[in-house]
Design a protein around this motif. Structure first.
Motif, PDB file in Angstrom:
ATOM      1  N   LYS A  70      -0.446   7.233  -7.655  1.00  0.00           N
ATOM      2  CA  LYS A  70       0.614   6.948  -8.626  1.00  0.00           C
ATOM      3  C   LYS A  70       0.344   5.611  -9.313  1.00  0.00           C
ATOM      4  O   LYS A  70      -0.588   4.891  -8.976  1.00  0.00           O
ATOM      5  N   ASP A  71       1.213   5.265 -10.278  1.00  0.00           N
ATOM      6  CA  ASP A  71       1.043   4.046 -11.068  1.00  0.00           C
ATOM      7  C   ASP A  71       1.509   2.814 -10.306  1.00  0.00           C
ATOM      8  O   ASP A  71       2.327   2.886  -9.388  1.00  0.00           O
ATOM      9  N   ILE A  72       0.979   1.672 -10.760  1.00  0.00           N
ATOM     10  CA  ILE A  72       1.398   0.355 -10.279  1.00  0.00           C
ATOM     11  C   ILE A  72       1.953  -0.419 -11.466  1.00  0.00           C
ATOM     12  O   ILE A  72       1.281  -0.547 -12.507  1.00  0.00           O
ATOM     13  N   ASN A 120       0.845  -1.191   0.000  1.00  0.00           N
ATOM     14  CA  ASN A 120       0.000   0.000   0.000  1.00  0.00           C
ATOM     15  C   ASN A 120       0.880   1.239   0.000  1.00  0.00           C
ATOM     16  O   ASN A 120       1.803   1.350   0.807  1.00  0.00           O
ATOM     17  N   HIS A 124      -5.616  -2.190  -7.056  1.00  0.00           N
ATOM     18  CA  HIS A 124      -6.465  -1.013  -6.912  1.00  0.00           C
ATOM     19  C   HIS A 124      -5.627   0.257  -7.022  1.00  0.00           C
ATOM     20  O   HIS A 124      -4.538   0.357  -6.449  1.00  0.00           O
ATOM     21  N   SER A 125      -6.154   1.247  -7.757  1.00  0.00           N
ATOM     22  CA  SER A 125      -5.505   2.550  -7.866  1.00  0.00           C
ATOM     23  C   SER A 125      -6.566   3.623  -8.024  1.00  0.00           C
ATOM     24  O   SER A 125      -7.545   3.429  -8.756  1.00  0.00           O
ATOM     25  N   ILE A 172      -2.496   0.903 -13.982  1.00  0.00           N
ATOM     26  CA  ILE A 172      -2.010  -0.379 -13.472  1.00  0.00           C
ATOM     27  C   ILE A 172      -1.535  -1.205 -14.657  1.00  0.00           C
ATOM     28  O   ILE A 172      -2.317  -1.490 -15.572  1.00  0.00           O
ATOM     29  N   GLY A 208      -4.109   6.580 -11.006  1.00  0.00           N
ATOM     30  CA  GLY A 208      -2.933   6.078 -11.709  1.00  0.00           C
ATOM     31  C   GLY A 208      -3.289   4.883 -12.554  1.00  0.00           C
ATOM     32  O   GLY A 208      -4.387   4.334 -12.458  1.00  0.00           O
ATOM     33  N   SER A 240       4.522   5.590  -6.073  1.00  0.00           N
ATOM     34  CA  SER A 240       4.283   4.488  -7.000  1.00  0.00           C
ATOM     35  C   SER A 240       4.629   3.149  -6.363  1.00  0.00           C
ATOM     36  O   SER A 240       5.309   3.073  -5.336  1.00  0.00           O
ATOM     37  N   ASN A 281      -2.335  -1.530  -3.586  1.00  0.00           N
ATOM     38  CA  ASN A 281      -3.201  -0.358  -3.588  1.00  0.00           C
ATOM     39  C   ASN A 281      -2.334   0.893  -3.604  1.00  0.00           C
ATOM     40  O   ASN A 281      -1.567   1.130  -2.677  1.00  0.00           O
ATOM     41  N   ALA A 282      -2.462   1.684  -4.679  1.00  0.00           N
ATOM     42  CA  ALA A 282      -1.759   2.967  -4.774  1.00  0.00           C
ATOM     43  C   ALA A 282      -2.804   4.056  -4.955  1.00  0.00           C
ATOM     44  O   ALA A 282      -3.684   3.936  -5.805  1.00  0.00           O
ATOM     45  N   LEU A 332     -10.166   0.775 -10.499  1.00  0.00           N
ATOM     46  CA  LEU A 332      -9.517   2.065 -10.679  1.00  0.00           C
ATOM     47  C   LEU A 332     -10.578   3.160 -10.738  1.00  0.00           C
ATOM     48  O   LEU A 332     -11.737   2.895 -11.079  1.00  0.00           O
TER      49      LEU A 332
END
Length: 281
Positions: free
Chosen positions: A181-183, A159, A198-199, A204, A202, A164, A177-178, A272
């Protein structure tokens, strides 16, 4: 008569303290259930799997303040804690506003939900090496990204509130989970259990192995899903809820888009708000 006044300026020189803490830790027993939990508040976390049997920890603690007295205050109040319970090793940062509760696995406010403004700034940068087969649980809130490489235990939970998440050459059931930012994830071996990605703000991007068999659930308010796998659309899931008017049970169609890859099996949940999801092999 002319009076000349002399204006004196006293410049405050910022004070800074920096130290590197190193530790070598071991689990009490060899087990597939061994887990490393790292909880940070300000600063990045970097974890790499290795073939050894120990956890090698390096934590750089930085305190900055406008005066020497405030600097000393920060040095006393910002603490690095290490504890072991059952098959878990906990590494976490403790502050005047944040107390980590091992039983709940969460930070709790120590002043009855009253937030105290600190007279200094602090950051802790974590670099760790862990046995490859260790499960990990990593989180940070501010001023840092989370990166993990060659971590191939049963589960990886990550998390990040304002940074990121990058997971490279990993394996295991995954829950990431961000918030802002991106994953980015690449798998050494496809996850063995249901996984969540989950974002809020950002994208994924996940690279699986070619032989993926999964049922994919996708939901995004302002985004799309892209994949180079062959997919089969699944029927919307029926969500059952009890009504308050005594009429019985109500069924609603899920707003999630669902697809089957390969033979199906584990569930991959992509959720997202403002971002795209890319699944590729």
């Amino acid at each position: 008569m002319m009076v000349v006044g002399l204006l004196c300026c006293h410049l405050l020189t910022a004070q800074k303290f920096n130290e590197t803490i190193t530790e070598e830790l071991t689990f009490s027993s060899k087990s597939d259930e061994n887990r490393l939990v790292v909880k940070n508040i300000n600063g990045p976390i970097r974890v790499e799997g290795h073939d050894g049997n120990t956890i090698k920890l390096e934590a750089e603690r930085t305190i900055s303040a406008k005066s020497e007295s405030y600097l000393e205050e920060g040095k006393k109040e910002i603490k690095l804690k290490i504890e072991e319970r059952d098959n878990r090793v906990y590494v976490y940062v403790e502050t005047p506003n944040n107390d980590f509760n091992i039983d709940s696995g969460r930070y709790e406010n120590t002043r009855n939900n009253k937030w105290v403004k600190l007279n200094y700034r602090f950051e802790v940068d974590f670099v760790l090496k862990v046995p490859k087969s260790t499960s990990v649980e990593l989180s940070t809130m501010n001023d840092g990204d989370i990166y993990a490489k060659d971590v191939q235990g049963n589960e990886i939970i990550v998390n990040n509130l304002n940074g990121s998440i990058t997971l490279d050459n990993i394996a295991g059931k995954t829950d990431v989970n961000a918030l802002n930012k991106d994953i980015n994830i690449t798998y050494y071996q496809n996850p063995s259990g249901d996984s969540k990605f989950h974002s809020l703000n950002g994208d994924i991007n996940v690279t699986f192995k070619e032989n993926l068999n999964a049922d994919v659930s996708f939901k995004s308010l302002n985004g799309d899903m892209y994949t180079n796998y062959d997919t089969t659309a699944l029927k919307p899931e029926l969500i059952k809820t009890k009504t308050k008017n005594g009429k019985g049970v109500k069924y609603n169609m899920s707003s999630n888009q669902s697809y089957r890859i390969g033979k199906g099996g584990i569930r991959l949940d992509f959720n997202l708000l403002n971002g795209d999801a890319t699944l590729k092999k």
